[in-house]
Design an enzyme around this catalytic site. Structure first.
Site, short mmCIF file in Angstrom:
data_model
loop_
_atom_site.label_atom_id
_atom_site.label_comp_id
_atom_site.label_asym_id
_atom_site.label_seq_id
_atom_site.Cartn_x
_atom_site.Cartn_y
_atom_site.Cartn_z
N LYS A 1 2.70 -1.75 7.46
CA LYS A 1 3.68 -0.64 7.49
C LYS A 1 4.09 -0.38 8.95
O LYS A 1 3.43 -0.85 9.89
CB LYS A 1 3.09 0.62 6.85
CG LYS A 1 2.65 0.43 5.40
CD LYS A 1 3.83 0.41 4.42
CE LYS A 1 3.48 -0.32 3.15
NZ LYS A 1 3.36 0.45 1.94
C1 LIG Z 1 2.89 0.65 0.62
C2 LIG Z 1 3.49 1.61 -0.30
C3 LIG Z 1 2.73 2.53 -1.04
C4 LIG Z 1 1.24 2.46 -1.14
O1 LIG Z 1 0.53 2.46 0.04
P1 LIG Z 1 -0.97 1.87 0.07
O2 LIG Z 1 -1.49 2.35 1.38
O3 LIG Z 1 -0.85 0.39 -0.01
O4 LIG Z 1 -1.71 2.44 -1.08
C5 LIG Z 1 3.39 3.47 -1.81
N1 LIG Z 1 4.72 3.51 -1.88
C6 LIG Z 1 5.50 2.64 -1.21
C7 LIG Z 1 6.98 2.76 -1.31
C8 LIG Z 1 4.91 1.66 -0.41
O5 LIG Z 1 5.70 0.80 0.25
#
Ligand SMILES: *Cc1c(COP(=O)(O)O)cnc(C)c1O
Length: 378
Positions: free
Chosen positions: A192
Protein backbone atom coordinates in the site's frame (compact mmCIF):
# COMPACT_ATOMS: atom_id res chain seq x y z
CA UNK A 1 17.90 -1.13 -17.08
CA UNK A 2 16.92 -2.15 -13.55
CA UNK A 3 14.52 -5.09 -13.46
CA UNK A 4 10.98 -3.71 -13.44
CA UNK A 5 8.86 -4.56 -10.39
CA UNK A 6 5.11 -4.11 -9.93
CA UNK A 7 6.02 -2.58 -6.55
CA UNK A 8 9.68 -2.00 -5.71
CA UNK A 9 9.81 -2.36 -1.93
CA UNK A 10 13.47 -3.29 -1.96
CA UNK A 11 14.55 -0.18 -3.84
CA UNK A 12 12.46 1.97 -1.52
CA UNK A 13 13.92 0.31 1.57
CA UNK A 14 17.49 0.86 0.33
CA UNK A 15 16.93 4.61 0.43
CA UNK A 16 15.52 4.71 3.98
CA UNK A 17 17.35 1.74 5.43
CA UNK A 18 19.14 3.60 8.22
CA UNK A 19 16.03 5.36 9.49
CA UNK A 20 13.92 2.21 9.39
CA UNK A 21 16.60 0.07 11.00
CA UNK A 22 17.09 2.62 13.80
CA UNK A 23 13.36 2.68 14.42
CA UNK A 24 13.18 -1.13 14.61
CA UNK A 25 16.22 -1.15 16.90
CA UNK A 26 14.40 1.26 19.20
CA UNK A 27 11.61 -1.31 19.59
CA UNK A 28 14.08 -4.11 20.27
CA UNK A 29 15.80 -1.97 22.91
CA UNK A 30 12.50 -1.03 24.55
CA UNK A 31 11.34 -4.67 24.79
CA UNK A 32 7.70 -3.62 24.41
CA UNK A 33 6.41 -5.41 21.38
CA UNK A 34 2.69 -4.80 21.78
CA UNK A 35 1.16 -1.40 22.52
CA UNK A 36 4.59 0.05 23.14
CA UNK A 37 5.40 3.76 23.03
CA UNK A 38 6.06 3.66 19.30
CA UNK A 39 2.48 2.61 18.59
CA UNK A 40 1.23 5.63 20.49
CA UNK A 41 3.78 7.84 18.78
CA UNK A 42 2.66 6.61 15.36
CA UNK A 43 -0.97 7.19 16.29
CA UNK A 44 -0.19 10.81 17.16
CA UNK A 45 1.95 11.32 14.05
CA UNK A 46 -0.79 9.97 11.79
CA UNK A 47 -3.49 12.07 13.51
CA UNK A 48 -1.39 15.13 12.77
CA UNK A 49 -0.63 14.11 9.18
CA UNK A 50 -4.29 13.46 8.37
CA UNK A 51 -5.67 16.28 10.48
CA UNK A 52 -8.11 13.90 12.15
CA UNK A 53 -8.94 13.72 15.86
CA UNK A 54 -8.55 10.01 16.40
CA UNK A 55 -6.47 7.25 14.86
CA UNK A 56 -7.00 3.76 16.28
CA UNK A 57 -4.24 1.41 15.10
CA UNK A 58 -5.16 -2.24 14.49
CA UNK A 59 -3.90 -5.41 12.87
CA UNK A 60 -4.80 -4.93 9.19
CA UNK A 61 -7.08 -3.06 6.81
CA UNK A 62 -9.78 -5.72 6.76
CA UNK A 63 -10.03 -5.67 10.56
CA UNK A 64 -10.07 -1.87 10.44
CA UNK A 65 -13.14 -1.91 8.22
CA UNK A 66 -14.87 -4.56 10.31
CA UNK A 67 -14.16 -2.77 13.59
CA UNK A 68 -15.28 0.56 12.13
CA UNK A 69 -18.64 -1.06 11.33
CA UNK A 70 -18.83 -2.78 14.73
CA UNK A 71 -18.55 0.64 16.35
CA UNK A 72 -21.73 1.90 14.66
CA UNK A 73 -25.17 0.83 15.79
CA UNK A 74 -25.86 -1.44 12.84
CA UNK A 75 -28.15 -4.45 13.19
CA UNK A 76 -28.23 -7.71 11.21
CA UNK A 77 -30.17 -7.15 8.01
CA UNK A 78 -29.32 -3.46 7.76
CA UNK A 79 -28.35 -2.64 4.19
CA UNK A 80 -24.90 -1.28 3.45
CA UNK A 81 -24.23 0.11 -0.01
CA UNK A 82 -20.78 -0.35 -1.51
CA UNK A 83 -19.02 -0.50 -4.86
CA UNK A 84 -19.20 -3.55 -7.11
CA UNK A 85 -15.69 -2.84 -8.36
CA UNK A 86 -13.27 -3.12 -5.42
CA UNK A 87 -11.19 -5.61 -3.48
CA UNK A 88 -13.35 -8.26 -1.78
CA UNK A 89 -12.42 -7.19 1.76
CA UNK A 90 -14.89 -4.35 1.55
CA UNK A 91 -17.94 -6.54 0.99
CA UNK A 92 -16.57 -9.42 3.05
CA UNK A 93 -16.74 -7.62 6.38
CA UNK A 94 -20.26 -6.36 5.65
CA UNK A 95 -21.40 -9.94 5.08
CA UNK A 96 -19.42 -11.25 8.04
CA UNK A 97 -21.28 -8.89 10.38
CA UNK A 98 -24.58 -10.23 9.01
CA UNK A 99 -25.34 -6.89 7.45
CA UNK A 100 -26.75 -6.99 3.93
CA UNK A 101 -24.26 -5.82 1.28
CA UNK A 102 -25.87 -3.89 -1.57
CA UNK A 103 -23.39 -3.72 -4.43
CA UNK A 104 -23.80 -0.86 -6.86
CA UNK A 105 -22.14 0.16 -10.11
CA UNK A 106 -19.21 2.55 -10.39
CA UNK A 107 -18.40 5.63 -12.44
CA UNK A 108 -16.75 5.04 -15.81
CA UNK A 109 -14.35 7.97 -15.39
CA UNK A 110 -13.08 7.73 -11.81
CA UNK A 111 -13.98 4.02 -11.27
CA UNK A 112 -15.39 4.94 -7.84
CA UNK A 113 -18.89 4.29 -6.55
CA UNK A 114 -21.52 5.91 -8.77
CA UNK A 115 -23.53 8.66 -7.12
CA UNK A 116 -26.58 7.89 -9.27
CA UNK A 117 -26.34 4.19 -8.41
CA UNK A 118 -26.21 4.97 -4.68
CA UNK A 119 -29.36 7.08 -4.96
CA UNK A 120 -31.19 4.29 -6.79
CA UNK A 121 -30.16 1.66 -4.22
CA UNK A 122 -31.43 3.44 -1.11
CA UNK A 123 -34.33 1.73 0.66
CA UNK A 124 -35.84 2.23 4.13
CA UNK A 125 -33.40 -0.43 5.38
CA UNK A 126 -30.27 1.34 4.11
CA UNK A 127 -28.04 2.33 7.03
CA UNK A 128 -24.60 3.02 5.58
CA UNK A 129 -22.53 3.73 2.49
CA UNK A 130 -18.98 2.44 2.10
CA UNK A 131 -17.14 4.39 -0.60
CA UNK A 132 -13.74 2.99 -1.58
CA UNK A 133 -11.13 5.47 -2.78
CA UNK A 134 -10.12 3.04 -5.49
CA UNK A 135 -6.58 2.91 -6.91
CA UNK A 136 -5.69 6.02 -4.87
CA UNK A 137 -8.31 8.37 -6.27
CA UNK A 138 -10.70 10.05 -3.86
CA UNK A 139 -14.38 9.26 -4.38
CA UNK A 140 -16.87 12.13 -4.69
CA UNK A 141 -17.24 12.62 -0.95
CA UNK A 142 -19.15 15.89 -1.23
CA UNK A 143 -22.00 14.18 -3.08
CA UNK A 144 -21.83 11.08 -0.87
CA UNK A 145 -21.99 13.12 2.35
CA UNK A 146 -24.97 15.06 0.99
CA UNK A 147 -26.87 11.83 0.24
CA UNK A 148 -25.94 10.45 3.66
CA UNK A 149 -27.19 13.55 5.40
CA UNK A 150 -30.47 13.53 3.50
CA UNK A 151 -31.14 9.86 4.33
CA UNK A 152 -29.49 9.75 7.74
CA UNK A 153 -26.85 7.18 6.77
CA UNK A 154 -23.38 6.44 8.08
CA UNK A 155 -20.44 6.85 5.73
CA UNK A 156 -17.49 4.51 6.24
CA UNK A 157 -14.56 5.32 3.93
CA UNK A 158 -12.42 2.40 2.83
CA UNK A 159 -9.18 4.33 2.48
CA UNK A 160 -6.83 1.36 2.11
CA UNK A 161 -5.62 2.64 -1.27
CA UNK A 162 -5.66 6.43 -0.97
CA UNK A 163 -3.86 7.55 2.17
CA UNK A 164 -2.54 11.06 1.51
CA UNK A 165 -5.03 11.90 -1.27
CA UNK A 166 -7.23 14.97 -0.93
CA UNK A 167 -10.95 15.37 -1.53
CA UNK A 168 -11.93 18.76 -2.95
CA UNK A 169 -15.17 20.52 -2.10
CA UNK A 170 -17.09 23.06 -4.12
CA UNK A 171 -16.42 25.82 -1.56
CA UNK A 172 -12.71 25.45 -2.36
CA UNK A 173 -11.74 23.61 0.82
CA UNK A 174 -10.02 20.25 0.77
CA UNK A 175 -9.66 17.46 3.29
CA UNK A 176 -7.65 14.28 3.28
CA UNK A 177 -9.43 11.12 2.15
CA UNK A 178 -10.47 9.15 5.22
CA UNK A 179 -11.33 12.19 7.34
CA UNK A 180 -14.69 13.12 5.85
CA UNK A 181 -17.07 10.27 6.57
CA UNK A 182 -18.16 9.23 10.08
CA UNK A 183 -15.31 6.75 10.20
CA UNK A 184 -12.64 5.39 7.86
CA UNK A 185 -10.27 2.47 7.62
CA UNK A 186 -6.86 2.02 6.06
CA UNK A 187 -4.31 -0.73 5.50
CA UNK A 188 -0.54 -0.71 5.93
CA UNK A 189 -0.06 -3.90 3.91
CA UNK A 190 3.50 -3.68 2.48
CA UNK A 191 2.43 -2.76 -1.06
CA UNK A 192 0.00 0.00 0.00
CA UNK A 193 1.14 3.63 -0.35
CA UNK A 194 2.10 3.70 3.34
CA UNK A 195 3.17 0.11 3.84
CA UNK A 196 4.80 -1.52 6.83
CA UNK A 197 6.84 -4.74 6.76
CA UNK A 198 4.06 -7.07 7.83
CA UNK A 199 0.37 -6.53 8.48
CA UNK A 200 -1.08 -3.32 9.87
CA UNK A 201 -4.13 -1.10 9.69
CA UNK A 202 -5.93 1.79 11.33
CA UNK A 203 -9.32 3.37 11.84
CA UNK A 204 -9.85 7.16 11.76
CA UNK A 205 -12.67 9.27 13.13
CA UNK A 206 -13.40 12.77 14.34
CA UNK A 207 -16.16 11.48 16.65
CA UNK A 208 -14.93 11.27 20.28
CA UNK A 209 -17.62 8.84 21.47
CA UNK A 210 -17.10 6.53 18.50
CA UNK A 211 -13.32 6.63 19.00
CA UNK A 212 -13.80 5.55 22.61
CA UNK A 213 -16.03 2.63 21.55
CA UNK A 214 -13.54 1.56 18.88
CA UNK A 215 -10.59 1.60 21.29
CA UNK A 216 -12.51 -0.90 23.42
CA UNK A 217 -13.59 -3.08 20.50
CA UNK A 218 -10.01 -3.57 19.26
CA UNK A 219 -9.09 -4.75 22.75
CA UNK A 220 -11.66 -7.51 23.51
CA UNK A 221 -14.40 -5.01 24.32
CA UNK A 222 -12.52 -3.87 27.45
CA UNK A 223 -12.74 -0.31 28.72
CA UNK A 224 -11.51 -1.26 32.17
CA UNK A 225 -9.20 -4.20 32.71
CA UNK A 226 -11.18 -7.49 32.70
CA UNK A 227 -14.50 -5.70 32.31
CA UNK A 228 -15.90 -6.70 28.91
CA UNK A 229 -18.71 -4.28 28.10
CA UNK A 230 -19.19 -5.16 24.43
CA UNK A 231 -18.16 -8.04 22.19
CA UNK A 232 -14.78 -7.08 20.81
CA UNK A 233 -11.90 -8.57 18.89
CA UNK A 234 -8.15 -8.75 19.32
CA UNK A 235 -6.63 -6.51 16.68
CA UNK A 236 -3.33 -4.79 17.36
CA UNK A 237 -0.62 -3.03 15.41
CA UNK A 238 2.63 -4.38 16.80
CA UNK A 239 5.43 -2.07 17.87
CA UNK A 240 7.90 -3.15 15.18
CA UNK A 241 5.37 -2.25 12.46
CA UNK A 242 4.67 1.04 14.21
CA UNK A 243 8.43 1.70 14.18
CA UNK A 244 8.57 1.08 10.42
CA UNK A 245 5.54 3.32 9.88
CA UNK A 246 7.00 6.12 12.01
CA UNK A 247 10.11 6.01 9.86
CA UNK A 248 8.14 6.00 6.59
CA UNK A 249 5.35 8.50 7.33
CA UNK A 250 7.58 11.59 6.81
CA UNK A 251 8.21 10.36 3.24
CA UNK A 252 4.58 9.70 2.34
CA UNK A 253 4.00 12.99 0.52
CA UNK A 254 7.23 12.57 -1.45
CA UNK A 255 6.14 9.07 -2.31
CA UNK A 256 2.80 10.41 -3.54
CA UNK A 257 4.59 12.93 -5.75
CA UNK A 258 6.88 10.23 -7.15
CA UNK A 259 3.83 8.17 -8.06
CA UNK A 260 2.08 11.19 -9.60
CA UNK A 261 5.19 11.99 -11.66
CA UNK A 262 5.35 8.46 -13.00
CA UNK A 263 1.61 8.60 -13.77
CA UNK A 264 2.02 11.90 -15.61
CA UNK A 265 4.73 10.40 -17.82
CA UNK A 266 2.65 7.32 -18.56
CA UNK A 267 -0.43 9.36 -19.41
CA UNK A 268 1.57 11.73 -21.65
CA UNK A 269 2.95 8.77 -23.61
CA UNK A 270 -0.55 7.33 -24.14
CA UNK A 271 -2.29 10.63 -24.96
CA UNK A 272 -4.68 10.43 -27.87
CA UNK A 273 -4.22 6.71 -28.53
CA UNK A 274 -7.44 5.24 -29.88
CA UNK A 275 -7.24 2.06 -27.79
CA UNK A 276 -6.14 3.55 -24.47
CA UNK A 277 -8.10 5.47 -21.89
CA UNK A 278 -5.52 6.63 -19.38
CA UNK A 279 -6.26 8.15 -15.97
CA UNK A 280 -6.59 11.92 -16.17
CA UNK A 281 -4.18 13.87 -14.02
CA UNK A 282 -5.29 17.30 -13.00
CA UNK A 283 -2.73 20.04 -12.42
CA UNK A 284 -2.12 21.14 -8.84
CA UNK A 285 -4.47 18.51 -7.56
CA UNK A 286 -3.74 15.75 -5.11
CA UNK A 287 -7.01 13.88 -5.50
CA UNK A 288 -5.16 10.82 -6.83
CA UNK A 289 -2.11 9.22 -5.20
CA UNK A 290 -1.87 6.39 -7.75
CA UNK A 291 -1.90 3.31 -5.59
CA UNK A 292 -2.42 1.73 -9.00
CA UNK A 293 -1.98 3.16 -12.48
CA UNK A 294 -4.86 1.58 -14.35
CA UNK A 295 -5.58 1.86 -18.06
CA UNK A 296 -8.72 0.90 -19.93
CA UNK A 297 -7.96 -0.90 -23.18
CA UNK A 298 -10.83 -0.39 -25.62
CA UNK A 299 -11.49 -2.18 -28.92
CA UNK A 300 -8.24 -4.13 -28.56
CA UNK A 301 -7.01 -7.36 -26.99
CA UNK A 302 -6.43 -6.52 -23.31
CA UNK A 303 -5.39 -10.06 -22.39
CA UNK A 304 -3.03 -10.23 -25.37
CA UNK A 305 -1.45 -6.97 -24.21
CA UNK A 306 -0.99 -8.40 -20.74
CA UNK A 307 0.77 -11.48 -22.13
CA UNK A 308 2.95 -9.29 -24.36
CA UNK A 309 4.07 -7.22 -21.37
CA UNK A 310 4.71 -10.29 -19.22
CA UNK A 311 6.76 -11.81 -22.05
CA UNK A 312 8.91 -8.68 -22.07
CA UNK A 313 9.51 -8.93 -18.33
CA UNK A 314 7.06 -6.17 -17.44
CA UNK A 315 4.86 -7.13 -14.49
CA UNK A 316 1.24 -6.04 -14.80
CA UNK A 317 -2.06 -7.11 -13.28
CA UNK A 318 -5.81 -7.07 -13.69
CA UNK A 319 -7.37 -5.31 -10.71
CA UNK A 320 -10.06 -6.63 -10.63
CA UNK A 321 -10.92 -9.44 -13.04
CA UNK A 322 -14.34 -10.36 -11.59
CA UNK A 323 -17.10 -8.05 -10.40
CA UNK A 324 -18.08 -8.65 -6.79
CA UNK A 325 -21.73 -9.27 -7.71
CA UNK A 326 -20.49 -12.13 -9.90
CA UNK A 327 -18.51 -13.77 -7.09
CA UNK A 328 -20.10 -16.92 -5.67
CA UNK A 329 -19.87 -15.66 -2.10
CA UNK A 330 -21.71 -12.42 -2.87
CA UNK A 331 -24.24 -13.47 -5.49
CA UNK A 332 -27.74 -12.20 -4.71
CA UNK A 333 -30.95 -12.89 -6.60
CA UNK A 334 -31.80 -9.20 -6.39
CA UNK A 335 -28.98 -8.22 -8.71
CA UNK A 336 -29.50 -7.83 -12.46
CA UNK A 337 -26.62 -7.72 -14.89
CA UNK A 338 -28.16 -4.55 -16.29
CA UNK A 339 -27.46 -2.85 -12.93
CA UNK A 340 -23.71 -3.12 -13.51
CA UNK A 341 -22.88 -1.95 -17.04
CA UNK A 342 -19.73 -0.09 -15.97
CA UNK A 343 -18.23 -2.75 -13.71
CA UNK A 344 -18.99 -5.44 -16.29
CA UNK A 345 -17.06 -3.36 -18.81
CA UNK A 346 -14.15 -2.46 -16.53
CA UNK A 347 -13.38 -6.06 -15.61
CA UNK A 348 -12.76 -6.71 -19.32
CA UNK A 349 -10.88 -3.47 -20.08
CA UNK A 350 -8.61 -2.65 -17.15
CA UNK A 351 -4.92 -3.35 -16.82
CA UNK A 352 -2.64 -1.95 -14.12
CA UNK A 353 0.97 -1.11 -14.99
CA UNK A 354 3.93 -1.10 -12.58
CA UNK A 355 3.48 1.76 -10.11
CA UNK A 356 5.75 2.58 -7.23
CA UNK A 357 8.10 5.22 -5.90
CA UNK A 358 11.25 3.94 -7.63
CA UNK A 359 10.26 3.91 -11.33
CA UNK A 360 12.82 5.67 -13.50
CA UNK A 361 12.48 7.27 -16.94
CA UNK A 362 14.18 4.40 -18.71
CA UNK A 363 11.74 1.91 -17.22
CA UNK A 364 8.74 4.10 -17.98
CA UNK A 365 9.85 4.53 -21.60
CA UNK A 366 10.30 0.78 -21.95
CA UNK A 367 6.87 0.07 -20.47
CA UNK A 368 5.01 2.67 -22.53
CA UNK A 369 6.92 1.66 -25.66
CA UNK A 370 5.97 -1.97 -25.12
CA UNK A 371 2.28 -1.13 -24.62
CA UNK A 372 2.22 0.97 -27.80
CA UNK A 373 4.19 -1.63 -29.75
CA UNK A 374 1.51 -4.24 -29.07
CA UNK A 375 -1.49 -2.00 -29.70
CA UNK A 376 -0.08 -0.47 -32.89
CA UNK A 377 0.75 -3.85 -34.32
CA UNK A 378 -2.56 -5.57 -33.61
C1 LIG B 1 -5.85 -3.83 0.85
C2 LIG B 1 -7.26 -3.49 0.96
C3 LIG B 1 -8.04 -3.85 2.07
C4 LIG B 1 -7.57 -4.80 3.12
O1 LIG B 1 -6.39 -4.49 3.75
P1 LIG B 1 -5.55 -5.67 4.49
O2 LIG B 1 -4.57 -4.91 5.31
O3 LIG B 1 -4.93 -6.48 3.41
O4 LIG B 1 -6.50 -6.45 5.31
C5 LIG B 1 -9.35 -3.40 2.13
N1 LIG B 1 -9.88 -2.66 1.16
C6 LIG B 1 -9.19 -2.31 0.06
C7 LIG B 1 -9.84 -1.46 -0.97
C8 LIG B 1 -7.86 -2.72 -0.08
O5 LIG B 1 -7.18 -2.36 -1.18
Amino acid sequence: MKKIQMVDLKGQYERIKETVNASIQEVLDSNTYINGPLVHEFQKNLEQYLDVKHVIPCANGTDALQIAMMGLDLKPGDEVITADFTFAATVEVIALLRLTPVLVDVDIVNMNISIEAIKKAITPRTKAIVPVHLFGRAANMEAIMAIAKEHNLYVIEDNAQAIGAYCKFSDGTRKKAGTIGHVASTSFFPSKNLGCYGDGGAIFTNDDALAHRLRGIVNHGMYERYHHDVVGVNSRLDSIQAGVLNAKLPFLDDYGRARQNAARKYTAAFAGHKNIIAPTICDNCDCHVFHQYTLRIVDANRDGLMQHLLDKGIPCAIYYPIALHAQKAYADARYNESDFPVTNRLVKEVISLPMHTELDDEQIAFITGSVLEFLNRS
